[in-house]
Design a protein around this motif. Sequence first.
Motif, mmCIF file in Angstrom:
data_model
loop_
_atom_site.group_PDB
_atom_site.id
_atom_site.type_symbol
_atom_site.label_atom_id
_atom_site.label_comp_id
_atom_site.label_asym_id
_atom_site.label_seq_id
_atom_site.Cartn_x
_atom_site.Cartn_y
_atom_site.Cartn_z
ATOM 1 N N TYR A 21 9.065 -8.747 6.446
ATOM 2 C CA TYR A 21 8.141 -8.158 5.476
ATOM 3 C C TYR A 21 6.739 -8.639 5.836
ATOM 4 O O TYR A 21 6.560 -9.802 6.204
ATOM 5 C CB TYR A 21 8.480 -8.606 4.046
ATOM 6 N N VAL A 22 5.756 -7.751 5.725
ATOM 7 C CA VAL A 22 4.382 -8.106 6.097
ATOM 8 C C VAL A 22 3.449 -7.792 4.936
ATOM 9 O O VAL A 22 3.485 -6.694 4.373
ATOM 10 C CB VAL A 22 3.916 -7.318 7.346
ATOM 11 N N VAL A 23 2.641 -8.775 4.559
ATOM 12 C CA VAL A 23 1.603 -8.572 3.549
ATOM 13 C C VAL A 23 0.272 -8.967 4.171
ATOM 14 O O VAL A 23 0.121 -10.079 4.693
ATOM 15 C CB VAL A 23 1.867 -9.406 2.285
ATOM 16 N N ILE A 24 -0.697 -8.045 4.140
ATOM 17 C CA ILE A 24 -1.997 -8.268 4.776
ATOM 18 C C ILE A 24 -3.046 -8.507 3.696
ATOM 19 O O ILE A 24 -3.348 -7.606 2.901
ATOM 20 C CB ILE A 24 -2.373 -7.060 5.650
ATOM 21 N N VAL A 25 -3.549 -9.725 3.631
ATOM 22 C CA VAL A 25 -4.548 -10.105 2.620
ATOM 23 C C VAL A 25 -5.616 -10.967 3.291
ATOM 24 O O VAL A 25 -5.837 -12.117 2.918
ATOM 25 C CB VAL A 25 -3.902 -10.852 1.430
ATOM 26 N N THR A 26 -6.265 -10.409 4.280
ATOM 27 C CA THR A 26 -7.304 -11.171 4.979
ATOM 28 C C THR A 26 -8.572 -11.203 4.134
ATOM 29 O O THR A 26 -8.618 -10.689 3.024
ATOM 30 C CB THR A 26 -7.609 -10.549 6.354
ATOM 31 N N ARG A 27 -9.628 -11.758 4.700
ATOM 32 C CA ARG A 27 -10.857 -11.936 3.929
ATOM 33 C C ARG A 27 -11.746 -10.693 3.911
ATOM 34 O O ARG A 27 -12.823 -10.694 3.306
ATOM 35 C CB ARG A 27 -11.653 -13.112 4.473
ATOM 36 N N GLY A 28 -11.310 -9.618 4.577
ATOM 37 C CA GLY A 28 -12.144 -8.421 4.583
ATOM 38 C C GLY A 28 -11.363 -7.204 5.031
ATOM 39 O O GLY A 28 -10.356 -7.300 5.737
ATOM 40 N N HIS A 29 -11.827 -6.022 4.616
ATOM 41 C CA HIS A 29 -11.120 -4.783 4.925
ATOM 42 C C HIS A 29 -11.051 -4.517 6.424
ATOM 43 O O HIS A 29 -10.061 -3.942 6.918
ATOM 44 C CB HIS A 29 -11.782 -3.605 4.210
#
Length: 287
Positions: free
Chosen positions: A262-270
């Motif tokens: 499972y992958v969740v992408i929550v970096t610091r910018g779009h």
Amino acid sequence: MSEFFASLLEILPREPAAVYAVVASTKGSTPQTAGAKAAFLPDGRVVGTIGGGCLEAEAQRRAREVREDGKPVLFEIRLDGESAWDNGLICGGSAEVFLIPGIAGSREVLQQLRARQARRERLVLVTVVASAGPLTVGTLHLVSGDEVISSVPATAGSQPLLRAIARQALEMPGEILRNVVEAPGLRVLVEPVLPRPTLLIVGAGHVGAALCRVAAWLDFEVVVVDDRASFANRQRLPDAARIVVGDPPAVVREFPMTRDTYVVIVTRGHRHDAQALQECVNAPTAY
């Protein structure tokens, strides 16, 4: 399941007379679901649980009888009506419990299950509850691909049947089936044993750190990646199985994606989100 079998394997050399108990099926509201397990030891100790209360007490009583006559037993206990009310129960359902004496004879199956789990193989554990054919009641069979590992030698005729049952179980939606499969002269409990799911969190900021805590509690193997060592570190992410400090898109590109990932992408910018997403959007992930 993993913790229970680890404990069972540890005690079996000292407690070969342990009686294995598994909830084969349930109807209505019950304290546990099908697949719940316990082992009853001769001195009264219990490893695992099938729900506690009068359900477990009755199973333990019957385990003493099973230990003496050496024959597996399937019994049903109702958790409604006058008997249940007298014991303070309000579940309202019923459960079938299967008891197997001499579980030490299945130690090789359980050892193989543990070893193959560590290798992240997709397995199916089949417990024979009733049989008028080639399978023996009370035996355990572990199916890994086309390989069948049994607590007693499985006949050539039974192996195709076990492989077919396993394939069907692994193809079920959600792949969390614990179910009794019935056919003429046969009843088996089928339990897929799937690899522990991996959650790759791309971004170790406030959201990523909070998600890491929750996901680890839900038994995900959590991997967190960020290019900032001040964020991606053990002090901030104590529950992570692995922390990777590196360029997120590059790490995502090389990460082994499977149907258990499972992958969740929550970096610091779009922009960083989009770059990471581009590297995994077509991967065969669960999410």
